[in-house]
Design a protein around this motif. Sequence first.
Motif, PDB file in Angstrom:
ATOM      1  N   ARG A 229     -22.749   4.855  -4.774  1.00 18.01           N
ATOM      2  CA  ARG A 229     -22.755   3.422  -5.033  1.00 18.01           C
ATOM      3  C   ARG A 229     -24.020   3.042  -5.794  1.00 18.01           C
ATOM      4  N   LEU A 230     -23.871   2.156  -6.750  1.00 12.87           N
ATOM      5  CA  LEU A 230     -25.015   1.672  -7.514  1.00 12.87           C
ATOM      6  C   LEU A 230     -25.326   0.228  -7.144  1.00 12.87           C
ATOM      7  N   ARG A 231     -26.600  -0.100  -7.241  1.00 11.72           N
ATOM      8  CA  ARG A 231     -27.032  -1.466  -6.939  1.00 11.72           C
ATOM      9  C   ARG A 231     -28.134  -1.874  -7.904  1.00 11.72           C
ATOM     10  N   GLY A 232     -28.327  -3.158  -8.001  1.00 14.81           N
ATOM     11  CA  GLY A 232     -29.470  -3.690  -8.737  1.00 14.81           C
ATOM     12  C   GLY A 232     -29.466  -3.362 -10.212  1.00 14.81           C
ATOM     13  N   LYS A 233     -30.649  -3.025 -10.707  1.00 12.21           N
ATOM     14  CA  LYS A 233     -30.859  -2.815 -12.140  1.00 12.21           C
ATOM     15  C   LYS A 233     -29.994  -1.689 -12.684  1.00 12.21           C
ATOM     16  N   ARG A 234     -29.891  -0.580 -11.951  1.00  7.81           N
ATOM     17  CA  ARG A 234     -29.094   0.537 -12.446  1.00  7.81           C
ATOM     18  C   ARG A 234     -27.613   0.177 -12.519  1.00  7.81           C
ATOM     19  N   ARG A 235     -27.126  -0.583 -11.555  1.00  6.14           N
ATOM     20  CA  ARG A 235     -25.724  -1.007 -11.594  1.00  6.14           C
ATOM     21  C   ARG A 235     -25.451  -1.869 -12.824  1.00  6.14           C
ATOM     22  N   ARG A 236     -26.356  -2.744 -13.149  1.00  4.83           N
ATOM     23  CA  ARG A 236     -26.171  -3.583 -14.337  1.00  4.83           C
ATOM     24  C   ARG A 236     -26.205  -2.739 -15.608  1.00  4.83           C
ATOM     25  N   ALA A 237     -27.109  -1.770 -15.656  1.00  2.00           N
ATOM     26  CA  ALA A 237     -27.196  -0.914 -16.844  1.00  2.00           C
ATOM     27  C   ALA A 237     -25.959  -0.029 -16.983  1.00  2.00           C
ATOM     28  N   ALA A 238     -25.410   0.424 -15.844  1.00  6.49           N
ATOM     29  CA  ALA A 238     -24.243   1.314 -15.854  1.00  6.49           C
ATOM     30  C   ALA A 238     -22.936   0.565 -16.069  1.00  6.49           C
ATOM     31  N   ARG A 239     -22.971  -0.757 -15.847  1.00  6.08           N
ATOM     32  CA  ARG A 239     -21.764  -1.581 -15.955  1.00  6.08           C
ATOM     33  C   ARG A 239     -20.666  -1.085 -15.020  1.00  6.08           C
TER      34      ARG A 239
END
Length: 295
Positions: A229-239
Amino acid sequence: MNGFLFAFRASRYLPVSVTRGALWAGTMAQWVRRAKPARRLEENLHRVTGLEGRDLRRLSRAGMASAARYYAEAFELPRMTADVIDARVRMENEAEIREIIREHGRVVIALSHSGNWDLVGAFACRNLGPVVSVAEVLKPREVFEEFVALREGVGMRILGLEGGSTFRELIRIARGDGGLICLLADRDLTGSGIEVDFAGHRAKVAPGPAALAAATDTMLVPVMVRYERLRGKRRRAARSRWGTVLTFGAAVSPADAPGDDRVGHLTRAWVGFMGDAIRRHPQDWHMLQRFGWTE
């Protein structure tokens, strides 16, 4: 036209969210109906986990969702930017393989049908070195050609599985061009599998990675691919809500294998790592086909 081929081509024009939703719904329908892929997955997951009943059904649902995620990402891959690919993938224990590539210029990598091996192939081309792999020649032929075009479009070099001629070409590539020669090997398609202890049960796996490493005196490294699961800044970058973890096992040298059983020794080494990794992350092992259990 084959339904899968139609979906593959239609995904180029549909919003990513529509493709994701359609694949998830179709896969969940198979799980609810206990279609053959779902039953096969449960049989395989029962072997590696010992789970039964509701616990096994819950795990198989997560496994089918993981498989749907793989296909959705594969369809999306041609649209991903380099930054998105890099944001979605994280490596663990990569120091040793970087040193092998720096020193020898080549490495054989043994993979299982886990996580998203296409995404990590695209990532590896950008961050580790040129990737060469082998793909099963699917029917109809157009499906195989679409997958080859997809993988070559992100930098990988793909050979069709054509028996001895493919192996000879891999030897030539390893000795000449080098790079990361990545082989999915948990499911034996050759009929000449090696029997090993796989996650606590006897099974046959593909001899390819070990045979290639032994024939070319190349280090062999097993790799587990799984989701997180991704969260925060990395989740936004990964879309995406999901990222992929690329975990490298310890390298095995053909020089350390006994001369009378080099392929068997090397195979048991990578299978030991892979079986333990799949036991820890069974939901991301997409074994929806008959596996090579021998007991």
